[in-house]
Design an enzyme around this catalytic site. Structure first.
Site, PDB file in Angstrom:
ATOM      1  N   ASN A  24       0.797  -1.261   0.118  1.00 36.31           N
ATOM      2  CA  ASN A  24      -0.189  -0.185  -0.012  1.00 36.31           C
ATOM      3  C   ASN A  24       0.868   1.116  -0.242  1.00 36.31           C
ATOM      4  O   ASN A  24       0.470   2.282  -0.828  1.00 36.31           O
ATOM      5  CB  ASN A  24      -1.112   0.022   1.155  1.00 36.31           C
ATOM      6  CG  ASN A  24      -2.223  -0.815   0.933  1.00 36.31           C
ATOM      7  OD1 ASN A  24      -2.939  -0.500   0.111  1.00 36.31           O
ATOM      8  ND2 ASN A  24      -2.161  -2.102   1.641  1.00 36.31           N
ATOM      9  N   ARG A  75       3.762   0.231  26.361  1.00 38.25           N
ATOM     10  CA  ARG A  75       3.262   0.537  25.048  1.00 38.25           C
ATOM     11  C   ARG A  75       3.226   2.089  24.841  1.00 38.25           C
ATOM     12  O   ARG A  75       3.511   2.780  23.689  1.00 38.25           O
ATOM     13  CB  ARG A  75       1.865   0.063  25.000  1.00 38.25           C
ATOM     14  CG  ARG A  75       0.962   0.252  23.616  1.00 38.25           C
ATOM     15  CD  ARG A  75      -0.313   0.167  23.692  1.00 38.25           C
ATOM     16  NE  ARG A  75      -0.399  -1.587  24.045  1.00 38.25           N
ATOM     17  CZ  ARG A  75      -0.195  -2.168  22.861  1.00 38.25           C
ATOM     18  NH1 ARG A  75       0.204  -2.004  21.528  1.00 38.25           N
ATOM     19  NH2 ARG A  75      -0.458  -3.708  23.386  1.00 38.25           N
ATOM     20  N   ASN A 117      -6.719   4.611   8.376  1.00 35.37           N
ATOM     21  CA  ASN A 117      -6.288   3.036   8.473  1.00 35.37           C
ATOM     22  C   ASN A 117      -6.992   2.679   7.430  1.00 35.37           C
ATOM     23  O   ASN A 117      -8.113   2.610   7.010  1.00 35.37           O
ATOM     24  CB  ASN A 117      -6.590   2.507   9.693  1.00 35.37           C
ATOM     25  CG  ASN A 117      -6.150   0.954   9.913  1.00 35.37           C
ATOM     26  OD1 ASN A 117      -5.016   0.689   9.449  1.00 35.37           O
ATOM     27  ND2 ASN A 117      -7.094   0.104  10.047  1.00 35.37           N
ATOM     28  N   HIS A 119      -8.226  -1.421   6.303  1.00 37.35           N
ATOM     29  CA  HIS A 119      -8.258  -2.540   6.972  1.00 37.35           C
ATOM     30  C   HIS A 119      -9.052  -3.486   5.885  1.00 37.35           C
ATOM     31  O   HIS A 119      -9.914  -3.087   5.207  1.00 37.35           O
ATOM     32  CB  HIS A 119      -9.221  -2.414   8.239  1.00 37.35           C
ATOM     33  CG  HIS A 119      -9.681  -3.645   8.868  1.00 37.35           C
ATOM     34  ND1 HIS A 119      -8.791  -4.187   9.714  1.00 37.35           N
ATOM     35  CD2 HIS A 119     -10.654  -4.565   8.881  1.00 37.35           C
ATOM     36  CE1 HIS A 119      -9.253  -5.073  10.046  1.00 37.35           C
ATOM     37  NE2 HIS A 119     -10.536  -5.359   9.666  1.00 37.35           N
ATOM     38  N   SER A 146     -11.538  -1.703   3.881  1.00 33.08           N
ATOM     39  CA  SER A 146     -12.353  -0.126   4.023  1.00 33.08           C
ATOM     40  C   SER A 146     -11.006   0.743   4.551  1.00 33.08           C
ATOM     41  O   SER A 146     -10.015   0.197   4.985  1.00 33.08           O
ATOM     42  CB  SER A 146     -13.243  -0.311   5.490  1.00 33.08           C
ATOM     43  OG  SER A 146     -14.290  -1.504   5.325  1.00 33.08           O
ATOM     44  N   ASP A 155     -10.374  -0.441  14.973  1.00 32.15           N
ATOM     45  CA  ASP A 155     -10.999  -0.751  13.548  1.00 32.15           C
ATOM     46  C   ASP A 155     -12.322  -0.198  13.678  1.00 32.15           C
ATOM     47  O   ASP A 155     -13.243  -0.637  12.766  1.00 32.15           O
ATOM     48  CB  ASP A 155     -11.001  -1.938  13.253  1.00 32.15           C
ATOM     49  CG  ASP A 155      -9.505  -2.769  12.921  1.00 32.15           C
ATOM     50  OD1 ASP A 155      -8.624  -1.773  12.690  1.00 32.15           O
ATOM     51  OD2 ASP A 155      -9.395  -3.803  13.437  1.00 32.15           O
TER      52      ASP A 155
HETATM   53  C1  GAR Z   1      -3.105  -4.900   3.900  1.00 25.58           C
HETATM   54  O1  GAR Z   1      -3.903  -5.870   3.747  1.00 25.58           O
HETATM   55  C2  GAR Z   1      -3.923  -4.096   5.093  1.00 25.58           C
HETATM   56  O2  GAR Z   1      -5.246  -3.967   4.747  1.00 25.58           O
HETATM   57  C3  GAR Z   1      -3.737  -4.986   6.428  1.00 25.58           C
HETATM   58  O3  GAR Z   1      -2.494  -5.298   6.186  1.00 25.58           O
HETATM   59  C4  GAR Z   1      -2.015  -5.617   5.022  1.00 25.58           C
HETATM   60  C5  GAR Z   1      -0.712  -4.562   4.643  1.00 25.58           C
HETATM   61  O4  GAR Z   1      -0.285  -5.048   3.297  1.00 25.58           O
HETATM   62  N1  GAR Z   1      -3.836  -4.317   7.489  1.00 25.58           N
HETATM   63  C6  GAR Z   1      -4.298  -4.597   8.812  1.00 25.58           C
HETATM   64  O5  GAR Z   1      -4.815  -5.770   8.652  1.00 25.58           O
HETATM   65  C7  GAR Z   1      -4.503  -3.799   9.833  1.00 25.58           C
HETATM   66  N2  GAR Z   1      -5.434  -4.226  10.682  1.00 25.58           N
HETATM   67  P1  GAR Z   1       0.853  -4.160   2.853  1.00 25.58           P
HETATM   68  O6  GAR Z   1       2.213  -4.106   3.657  1.00 25.58           O
HETATM   69  O7  GAR Z   1       1.332  -4.825   1.509  1.00 25.58           O
HETATM   70  O8  GAR Z   1       0.436  -2.874   2.611  1.00 25.58           O
END
Ligand code: GAR
Length: 227
Positions: A24, A75, A117, A119, A146, A155
């Site tokens: 992304n 954290r 974000n 998701h 989303s 989320d």
């Molecule tokens: C994506 O599918 C994103 O939607 C998900 O991680 C992946 C990252 O892919 N995000 C989550 O699950 C957040 N809760 P990428 O590193 O290739 O962009």
């Protein structure tokens, strides 16, 4: 009602948080270099030194910062340092693109309307992890991704836009994940584009589009635009 802060008369500054491979992020890098997204990537921040996203950032000449959660007592201490680093880059918008750590609520609450974000589910369905597996187990015939404003509710922030994919009978997790990911890149780009143009803002806990409350999330069409 106000949109993203404008740091100067030019491009909006975007920081990216990522834990993984960074496809992304790459979509943002490619769109900016192709001139189809008017923005500047001012830093990529990760909780994993080996994240592919950091390599992609460095290859594109973008500042890449990794912080090791194990080096912090809590954290909150980790997030305080993380957001100090992010703030030093003066982003207008912070994009969580595959960032897999929970965020400190105080840090999120301090940046209303400035964090989004992506998701991999049609929220509010399948918050959390393993979304594709859970979608298959639930027998849904439609799944997707989303983009939402980040709030302290994991989320659970207001959803801006979604992309749907069909789930054929006999589909498997790997194929479904790939089908969703292919749509995620366009979904994220189009959402960021409308944010930096000031068309989408968060106001009083609701997404507004062109000054009006958005009742249902924008839908990405087959030609990768919003309906
Ligand atoms: C994506 O599918 C994103 O939607 C998900 O991680 C992946 C990252 O892919 N995000 C989550 O699950 C957040 N809760 P990428 O590193 O290739 O962009």
């Amino acid at each position: 009602m106000s949109g993203l802060a404008v740091s100067d008369a030019g491009r909006r500054r975007i920081a990216v948080l990522a834990s993984g491979r960074g496809s992304n992020l790459q979509a943002l890098i490619d769109a900016i270099s192709a001139g189809t997204l008017e923005a500047e990537l001012v830093g990529v921040f990760s909780d994993r030194a080996e994240a592919g996203a950091l390599q992609r950032a460095r290859a594109a000449g973008i500042d890449a910062v990794a912080l090791d959660p194990k080096a912090f007592a809590s954290r909150n201490a980790f997030d305080a340092e993380l957001f100090a680093r992010i703030d030093a880059a003066h982003p207008d918008l912070i994009v969580c693109a595959g960032y897999m750590r929970l965020l400190d609520a105080a840090m999120v609450d301090a940046r209303p309307g400035r964090m989004i974000n992506i998701h991999p589910s049609l929220l509010p369905a399948f918050k959390g992890l393993h979304t594709h597996r859970r979608a298959l187990e639930a027998g849904v015939c439609e799944h997707g991704a989303s983009v939402h404003f980040v709030t302290a509710d994991l989320d659970g922030g207001p959803v801006i836009a979604q992309a749907c994919v069909p789930v054929p009978v006999g589909d498997d997790e790997t194929a479904l994940a790939a089908r969703v990911l292919a749509r995620e890149h366009s979904l994220l780009l189009e959402t960021v584009r409308w944010l930096v143009e000031g068309r989408i803002v968060l106001h009083e806990h609701h997404v507004h589009l062109d000054g009006r409350v958005l009742d249902t999330p924008l839908q990405l069409t087959a030609n990768n635009r919003f309906a």
